[in-house]
Design a protein around this motif. Structure first.
Motif, mmCIF file in Angstrom:
data_model
loop_
_atom_site.group_PDB
_atom_site.id
_atom_site.type_symbol
_atom_site.label_atom_id
_atom_site.label_comp_id
_atom_site.label_asym_id
_atom_site.label_seq_id
_atom_site.Cartn_x
_atom_site.Cartn_y
_atom_site.Cartn_z
ATOM 1 N N GLY A 1 1.797 15.173 -8.170
ATOM 2 C CA GLY A 1 2.743 16.355 -7.800
ATOM 3 C C GLY A 1 2.705 16.646 -6.321
ATOM 4 O O GLY A 1 3.121 17.949 -5.961
ATOM 5 N N ASN A 2 2.580 15.725 -5.577
ATOM 6 C CA ASN A 2 2.636 15.976 -4.101
ATOM 7 C C ASN A 2 3.933 15.485 -3.444
ATOM 8 O O ASN A 2 4.216 14.323 -3.011
ATOM 9 C CB ASN A 2 1.579 15.290 -3.167
ATOM 10 N N ASP B 1 7.837 12.001 -0.899
ATOM 11 C CA ASP B 1 9.269 11.546 -0.334
ATOM 12 C C ASP B 1 8.913 10.662 1.093
ATOM 13 O O ASP B 1 9.743 10.085 1.207
ATOM 14 C CB ASP B 1 9.903 12.876 -0.093
ATOM 15 N N THR B 2 7.884 11.488 1.883
ATOM 16 C CA THR B 2 7.744 10.849 2.931
ATOM 17 C C THR B 2 7.351 9.169 2.901
ATOM 18 O O THR B 2 8.012 8.528 3.889
ATOM 19 C CB THR B 2 6.886 11.490 3.888
ATOM 20 N N GLY C 1 0.804 -1.232 0.053
ATOM 21 C CA GLY C 1 -0.129 0.075 -0.032
ATOM 22 C C GLY C 1 0.922 1.271 -0.006
ATOM 23 O O GLY C 1 0.453 2.226 -0.656
ATOM 24 N N LEU C 2 1.844 1.209 0.752
ATOM 25 C CA LEU C 2 3.006 2.514 0.740
ATOM 26 C C LEU C 2 3.349 2.537 -0.698
ATOM 27 O O LEU C 2 3.536 3.682 -1.046
ATOM 28 C CB LEU C 2 3.811 2.152 1.703
ATOM 29 N N ARG D 1 10.456 6.944 1.893
ATOM 30 C CA ARG D 1 11.424 6.833 3.001
ATOM 31 C C ARG D 1 10.775 5.736 4.080
ATOM 32 O O ARG D 1 11.383 4.846 4.511
ATOM 33 C CB ARG D 1 11.761 8.132 3.903
ATOM 34 N N VAL D 2 9.359 5.820 4.376
ATOM 35 C CA VAL D 2 8.883 4.993 5.177
ATOM 36 C C VAL D 2 8.795 3.438 4.692
ATOM 37 O O VAL D 2 9.121 2.497 5.484
ATOM 38 C CB VAL D 2 7.307 5.466 5.800
ATOM 39 N N ALA D 3 8.567 3.382 3.490
ATOM 40 C CA ALA D 3 8.247 2.031 2.811
ATOM 41 C C ALA D 3 9.862 1.351 2.910
ATOM 42 O O ALA D 3 9.991 0.144 3.170
ATOM 43 C CB ALA D 3 8.124 2.207 1.399
#
Length: 326
Positions: free
Chosen positions: A136-137, A142-143, A124-125, A146-148
């Motif tokens: 375009g977010n 980026d967040t 899902g990530l 990095r979590v994935a």
């Protein structure tokens, strides 16, 4: 591709440097043995993908991830008649190393231990990374990336073994690879290459396979496609790129490019061009919105604050539930 129900998009997002992105649905598609300079993190949404990796076939179904370390030979094909749908991110070794250094205790060069991991949450990530990049977010993309990557390294990460050239065969294979890289557009035959290196054709073939997981001719095709990608990124026309790297013509490049990258070179280059154009438009808009120094000084000299309208709230990207799917 549309007539067969297959579709694919391979692109980059300027705000995620060092990361390639892919969304695809394949039915009859087959990927020949090839490698990637980046990591492969493929999140399966539907169907089953089968890929040869590490001496055997690996199966990744819905809710699982296919994970391949850089420069690791592998293939790809459908494991069920209806094919498979997936999204993939390809972070560079530098990107993964940076995340690993900040969020894990892995020492050495980080990589994935197992080629398949059942983890619907990370699937899902990955799909949310792709969605955020498409919309375009930058902050969300980026967040979530990095979590994935952090989660995958904690669940299935470890130091990659160091490759050391010790045996005579490995040294011969490395010399052969250097020759092929230098003479990519006009390579020697296997017999000529072996003679130049002071060995026999079959001894060279065995040594090269042991060192790089594929015979010299397959490695050369893979290397040509890699170099063609760099040329296409720089704006070289596909027909010119084909001849530069040693393919006979553009159809020859098209065939091998699609069997390794997943999309034809023309579609690949168009996406790169679209990304650059969108970035130029966004940069121009930002410059127009930035107040000039004169304007700022005039505002500071006034005793009242200017009225501003609130901008609309951007779409939110919530983290998927632990049991959720993309």
């Amino acid at each position: 591709m549309a007539g067969s129900g297959e579709r694919a998009r391979h692109w980059q997002y300027a705000e995620l440097p060092g990361v390639d992105l892919l969304q695809a649905r394949y039915v009859r598609k087959t990927f020949v043995r090839h490698t990637h300079e980046n990591f492969v993190i493929a999140a399966i949404a539907e169907g089953v993908e089968v890929f040869h990796h590490g001496g055997g076939d690996q199966y990744a179904g819905a809710g699982a991830l296919a994970l391949v370390n850089p420069d690791t030979p592998h293939t790809g094909r459908a494991g069920v008649p209806e094919g498979w749908r997936y999204g993939a991110v390809y972070p560079s070794p530098d990107v993964v190393a940076e995340i690993a250094a900040e969020t894990t205790v892995i020492r050495g060069t980080p990589g994935f231990v197992s080629p398949v991991l059942d983890d619907p949450y990370t699937v899902g990530l990955v799909h949310q990374v792709l969605r955020a990049a498409d919309e375009g977010n930058a902050l969300a993309a980026d967040t979530l990336l990095r979590v994935a990557v952090t989660r995958l390294l904690r669940l299935n990460g470890g130091p990659l073994p160091r490759r050391e050239v010790r045996t005579a065969g490995a040294r011969t294979a490395a010399r052969a690879r250097a020759v092929l890289e230098e003479r990519m557009s006009g390579p020697p035959t296997l017999e000529q290459l072996a003679a130049d290196l002071g060995t026999s054709p079959f001894a060279l073939l065995r040594a090269f396979r042991d060192a790089y997981g594929m015979p010299p001719h397959a490695w050369l095709t893979d290397a040509r496609v890699r170099r063609a990608r760099r040329l296409l990124d720089a704006g070289t026309a596909p027909a010119e790129a084909a001849l530069t790297v040693g393919f006979t013509d553009q159809p020859h490049l098209n065939r091998h490019f699609a069997r390794i990258v997943g999309v034809p070179p023309g579609a690949y280059q168009r996406e790169r061009k679209n990304v650059r154009e969108r970035k130029n438009v966004q940069d121009a808009r930002r410059r127009l919105l930035l107040p000039s120094e004169t304007w700022q000084n005039r505002q500071l000299s006034q005793t009242y604050a200017p009225k501003t309208e609130e901008s609309p709230t951007p779409p939110s990207y919530g983290m998927p539930s632990e049991s959720g799917s993309p």
